[in-house]
Design an enzyme around this catalytic site. Sequence first.
Site: not given
Ligand SMILES: Cc1cc2nc3c(=O)[nH]c(=O)nc-3n(C[C@H](O)[C@H](O)[C@H](O)COP(=O)(O)O)c2cc1C
Length: 394
Positions: A115, A136, A138, A164, A262, A286, A317-321, A340-341
């Site tokens: 990031s 990544q 910004y 992003t 993204k 996100h 991405d999003g919700g992959i656990r 991510g998480r």
């Molecule tokens: C704590 C946190 C910080 C994040 N910071 C950024 C970031 O700086 N830039 C960005 O493009 N996405 C950021 N994201 C989004 C992640 O890149 C990703 O899109 C997202 O976590 C995917 O969902 P998931 O957490 O369910 O896997 C962040 C996500 C989290 C949880």
Amino acid sequence: MASARAVAPPRVVAIGDLRPLAERRVPRAVFDYLDGGAEGESTLRENCRAFEDMTFRPRHAVSFTNCDLSTKVLGLEVSFPALLAPVGYSRLMHPGGERAAASAAGRAGTAYILSTISGHPLEDVRAASTGPVLYQLYLLGGRAAAEDAITRARNAQFSALVVTIDTPVAGMRERDLRNGMKELLGANPFARIPFLPQVLARPRWLLRFLLDGGVRPLPNVVIPGEGPMTLPDVGAALASAVVTWQDLEWIRELWRGPIVVKGVLTGEDARRAIDAGAAAVCVSNHGGRQLDGVPASIRALPEVVSAVNGRAEVWMDGGIRRGSDIVKALCLGARAVLCGRAYAYGLAAAGEAGVARALEILRADVERTLRLLGCASVSELDRSYVEIPASWER
Ligand SMILES: Cc1cc2nc3c(=O)[nH]c(=O)nc-3n(C[C@H](O)[C@H](O)[C@H](O)COP(=O)(O)O)c2cc1C
């Protein structure tokens, strides 16, 4: 006497086991920053739940020895189709932060996306990994600061830029406001006082954080003539950091390497991104942290795949656990997913070892799911292995 169960090390068999460990290790404000989403968090919840609307159509009574999980993203070989998503200021979760996550990704044979909002210099993060590292971007601090970061990323041999586009302002993260995240990170010691008990309740974290130098300026957002941006300034700065399609043109000329866009949720934006030169688009909301009420990423994926029509790679991405979530996304046409998480819980729970464990779990899950599906390779996954609700089709 404490029972054997109470003293035994916790068994981490699923990503869901890392989450409560993370919650116990870091202050409430840090856990909620990582775990939380925007407003009522409906998109955050939907991201995970929507995977349950998909069902598998396995092929039984087939036998194979090797199961090939490897794939290529932007021409880069990865050992399994999950990359580490950019997670801003991972250093709050553990002092190892971005360096630890990049190192674990490299050891697992996959890529790490750093990031812009990183606590470690991008050169150090690149050096920490034996695998590909992407940057990544910004436009924090404006084009001059971005130009500095792009030049440094090129010199440090980052493999691609991930731009992003879904952050014209920071989403409304209510948990962060309630926990006093801004006050805790800010320079005014008096404003911090009401929020300190949650931090003092995690003395081990606090000690490590202070030994690591506390809140540091952002080493990759260097504003010419002013120096590095500070973390509390990021929220306000995002409002003037919106990336437009014109900016993308400018970024492309400067970078000259592959660009991933993204934050795409519609076929229209996917086509615009490719017309602007993107080599890949990442279907993403996100992680439910920006506009609450947009669909789960997995639900938006079929529309984007159909609009892209093979002209670029599609990531999501999003919700992959679980690994089965990864397999479902690949069945719908994603080349790879970002987590991510899933790894950030691991980072908060146990630093690099926690990230490594998260990746190990996901990898084993993907392989088991493929074998149960009767599919010998991730490259053979397609729509015939899943059923999706009719409303997802466009
Ligand atoms: C704590 C946190 C910080 C994040 N910071 C950024 C970031 O700086 N830039 C960005 O493009 N996405 C950021 N994201 C989004 C992640 O890149 C990703 O899109 C997202 O976590 C995917 O969902 P998931 O957490 O369910 O896997 C962040 C996500 C989290 C949880």
